[in-house]
Scaffold this active site. Sequence first.
Site, PDB file in Angstrom:
ATOM      1  CG  HIS A 276      76.255  30.297  32.171  1.00  7.62           C
ATOM      2  ND1 HIS A 276      74.693  30.897  32.192  1.00  7.62           N
ATOM      3  CD2 HIS A 276      76.480  29.298  30.844  1.00  7.62           C
ATOM      4  CE1 HIS A 276      73.446  30.194  31.419  1.00  7.62           C
ATOM      5  NE2 HIS A 276      74.421  28.490  30.290  1.00  7.62           N
TER       6      HIS A 276
ATOM      7  CG  PHE B 202      74.374  22.456  36.724  1.00  7.72           C
ATOM      8  CD1 PHE B 202      74.033  22.107  37.558  1.00  7.72           C
ATOM      9  CD2 PHE B 202      74.570  20.855  36.160  1.00  7.72           C
ATOM     10  CE1 PHE B 202      72.776  20.866  38.190  1.00  7.72           C
ATOM     11  CE2 PHE B 202      74.368  19.897  36.323  1.00  7.72           C
ATOM     12  CZ  PHE B 202      73.144  20.057  37.424  1.00  7.72           C
ATOM     13  CB  CYS B 203      75.649  28.971  35.549  1.00  6.48           C
ATOM     14  SG  CYS B 203      74.631  29.074  36.894  1.00  6.48           S
ATOM     15  CB  ALA B 204      77.428  24.848  32.162  1.00  6.69           C
TER      16      ALA B 204
ATOM     17  CB  CYS C  86      71.048  28.955  35.185  1.00  3.49           C
ATOM     18  SG  CYS C  86      72.404  29.733  36.565  1.00  3.49           S
TER      19      CYS C  86
END
Length: 451
Positions: free
Chosen positions: A132, A379-381, A396
């Site tokens: 992100h 995982f912020c993805a 996240c």
Amino acid sequence: MSTAAPVAPARALAPLLPLAVLGHDVRVPLATGGETTYAALDYAASAPALRRVWDDVAAYAPYYGSVHRGAGHLSQLSTRLFEDARATVARFLGCRPGDQVVFTRSTTDSLNLLAGALPRGCQVFVFETEHHAALLPWRGHGTVCLPAPRSHEQAVRTLDEALADRDRTRPALVCVTGASNVTGELWPVSALASVAHAHGARIVLDAAQLAPHRAVDITALDVDWVAFSGHKLYAPFGSGVLAGRADWLAEAEPYLAGGGASRQVVTREGGGGLDVVWHDGAARHEAGSPNVIGAHAIASACTALTEAGFDALAEREDALVRRVADGLAAVPGVRVLSLFGPGAPRVGVLSFVVAGWSGGRLAAALSAEYGIGVRDGLFCAHPLVRALVDGAAGECGGDAPSGAVRVSFGVGTPDEHVQRFVRAVGELVRRGARLDYVVEDGHWRPARGRG
Ligand code: PLP
């Protein structure tokens, strides 16, 4: 002589001896009773500090002083240290003459700084697979989000086609990761850079996961900027870096308005406001008192990693990656996440799902029953993990009830941590957890009073 078996692990560890990390002997309690040595296998989130970094920071601490502000001896010394750190980072990244190194707080901060410096009308091209931090700063800049490629060739072709279609009257920037924080897989950075340049676009490399594991050379890769974070590079003192072309940064408004960024401030006659002349160079985007300890720590890590040699570090890490991949492949129901297919080169980062297990429950059991620290979730993805894990859901930041589990390691990871991890996943999946787990405040935890 029958020394073959004990000699092998000692030889494997030899290149890492000068690069010990802190925390390898920390004892943690187990929910099943007793305690064990903590196995830190979440380097991709934040890596432990190198002992050398810690020692260098401690050696400087008594001499700490203000940077670019004071006439006193310690202020001069601190200013020199800060500027020396900048030069060390420039060498570490193989910067070109005229490139700028700006100290920031982190990769997120670096990419937001660059987003604020984009020329008017700039279009940004980014794969949906990004973290992100590399996906979101460009919102409002006509971002073109490219679909997840399934091979290096497809990534290059997809970018080529997207850039060929673009409006050539507008400036363009490509943002790409060097190594995925989800799969650990390496991206074809220099091929993407040449496609970007062939179409008159610029490219920024998100090296948050690459720089701790592989040499990153801005000149050899021919990228325009590189961003990375100190806390993933064994230097957890609150600094990050944006390095690269000076022109867009020089023409932009300062990232933060304040002291340090301003060369001259005068009140207009008649009280009609302020006229400001901003600094050129890195200072323009480093308003406020600089984090000299953070910069010094990053420089110390850069020096230590360069001296150890990335080839030796990568060779050792590859062996650990193989051990984890082979170990997980032998556990029924485990699927390692991959964009580019089995055998694609990766750094020491692997994410996986296990049939019948939520990622959060498995991560909680690894911690509570084995003293192993990994990460779970998206995982912020989010777009990437959703694409790789059918129907994964969660947020996240730790309150994900499902998603994947990520194991990550690097310099200073003992063989035993990786062996314990592989054994633990096998035992949990085959035999089941010894404790019951519940979700409390969005996190999986051992149920109180059970087990
Ligand atoms: N890019 C990647 C690939 C990452 O893995 C991360 C953090 O995990 C970031 C960017 C953001 O780094 P930071 O949180 O240090 O700003």
